[in-house]
Scaffold this active site. Structure first.
Site, PDB file in Angstrom:
ATOM      1  CE  LYS A  84      -0.811   0.498   4.990  1.00  0.00           C
ATOM      2  NZ  LYS A  84      -1.836   0.653   6.037  1.00  0.00           N
ATOM      3  NE  ARG A 137      -6.651   2.506   8.737  1.00  0.00           N
ATOM      4  CZ  ARG A 137      -5.353   2.283   8.822  1.00  0.00           C
ATOM      5  NH1 ARG A 137      -4.544   3.241   9.260  1.00  0.00           N
ATOM      6  NH2 ARG A 137      -4.851   1.111   8.490  1.00  0.00           N
ATOM      7  NE  ARG A 164       0.470   5.374  13.460  1.00  0.00           N
ATOM      8  CZ  ARG A 164      -0.007   5.762  12.278  1.00  0.00           C
ATOM      9  NH1 ARG A 164      -1.236   5.501  11.933  1.00  0.00           N
ATOM     10  NH2 ARG A 164       0.767   6.421  11.437  1.00  0.00           N
TER      11      ARG A 164
END
Length: 329
Positions: A84, A137, A164
């Site tokens: 990606k 997202r 995160r």
């Protein structure tokens, strides 16, 4: 003098824990395949050192250029990328030698108190703060909340997986959304409180797949590494990336895509491609799908390429271009 067929192969990788983990898995497969040692060469990319948001610095392609420079200079023999992260235009000087079997392409929610997205949004007195660096997202999370009659606050974040997840552990955010494949590869998928169905959140094109790239002149190595290629994964991600390319959208655009292989009792027969483009506030989504035949041979990429192009044309006709902000030139 070291024989060129027995010297260690140099695998270029980013330095992050995730990149090192997935490159290590590929290195082991290449060792078994070739009988040659493989050494990891750690390379720092601009995307790793910049603290700006990906959309501001050119999308996730910023993780790739330093590795590609090392390939072309002969510093490394092959590189492993998260697919990606790769720009859709493939340089003639480089070859995608293999795309191995794909890991779970879905996104994963890691939320406080073990909650699901539906539970996070159920509290009418509290707007859930969900961290993600991805406009794709953000668009779909906000649209999902709207469909439930609720709203969330999507908070832009950067950093590795530990950083995160740390935002949730410290109480700074109610949840973060990460790729399930990355969590699986570093052994932390059990921390996901919900795997997000593609029916509500389509992943990034190519999410969950790895790309093994070589300099095009290295034909012998390309031929060996091709044995790690999975034709079904390649067909699926080719359709997804064709859609992204035809939308003229970069890696950081709010575009989701997933191609599923549909099987009858005997064999895989059809490729089902879904795509979505949306505004980051989730107020407008263009979401369409199409179905085509699975390529008859691994060398036949025309069907998935055409599926991506045709679905993109339909999405553009429905107004997709106006939802992506600045289109990549």
């Amino acid at each position: 003098m070291t024989d060129s067929t027995t010297r260690a192969l140099r695998l270029g990788t980013r330095r992050s824990k995730l990149a090192m983990a997935q490159s290590g898995q590929v290195a082991e497969a290449v060792r078994e395949l070739t009988g040659r040692p493989v050494e990891l060469v750690e390379i720092t990319t601009y995307g790793d050192t910049s603290r700006e948001h990906l959309a501001q610095i050119g999308g996730s392609g910023v993780f790739v250029s330093a590795l590609r420079d090392a390939l072309l200079s002969g510093e490394i023999d092959f590189a492993v990328h998260s697919l990606k992260d790769l720009p859709t235009a493939q340089p003639e000087t480089l070859t995608l030698a293999a795309i191995p079997v794909r890991e779970d392409p879905r996104d994963a929610l890691i939320a406080r108190d073990g909650l699901t997205f539906e539970q996070l949004t159920a509290d009418e007195d509290r707007v859930a703060r969900i961290g993600t660096g991805s406009p794709r997202r953000m668009a779909q999370l906000n649209a999902w909340a709207r469909s439930l009659g609720r709203r969330v606050e999507t908070v832009p974040i950067r950093g590795n997986i530990d950083t995160r997840i740390g935002f949730v552990e410290k109480g700074e955010l109610d949840a973060v959304v990460l790729a399930a494949a990355g969590l699986t590869r570093i052994g932390r998928i059990d921390e996901a409180t919900q795997l997000l169905s593609p029916d509500v959140i389509l992943p990034a094109p190519g999410q969950g797949a790895l790309a093994i790239e070589c300099a095009a002149v290295n034909v012998d190595l390309i031929a060996r590494l091709a044995e790690l290629d999975d034709p079904d994964t390649r067909a699926a991600v080719t359709a997804e990336r064709s859609l992204l390319a035809a939308l003229e959208a970069g890696c950081s655009a709010p575009v989701g895509a997933l191609a599923d292989l549909q099987a009858d009792e005997q064999a895989v027969t059809e490729l089902h491609l879904r795509g979505v483009v949306g505004t980051t506030d989730g107020s407008t989504l263009v979401q369409l799908s199409t179905t085509g035949h699975v390529p008859a041979s691994p060398d036949d990429v025309s069907t998935p390429l055409n599926m991506g192009h045709e679905l993109a044309a339909e999405m553009l006709a429905k107004g997709a271009a106006g939802l992506m902000g600045e289109r990549a030139l």
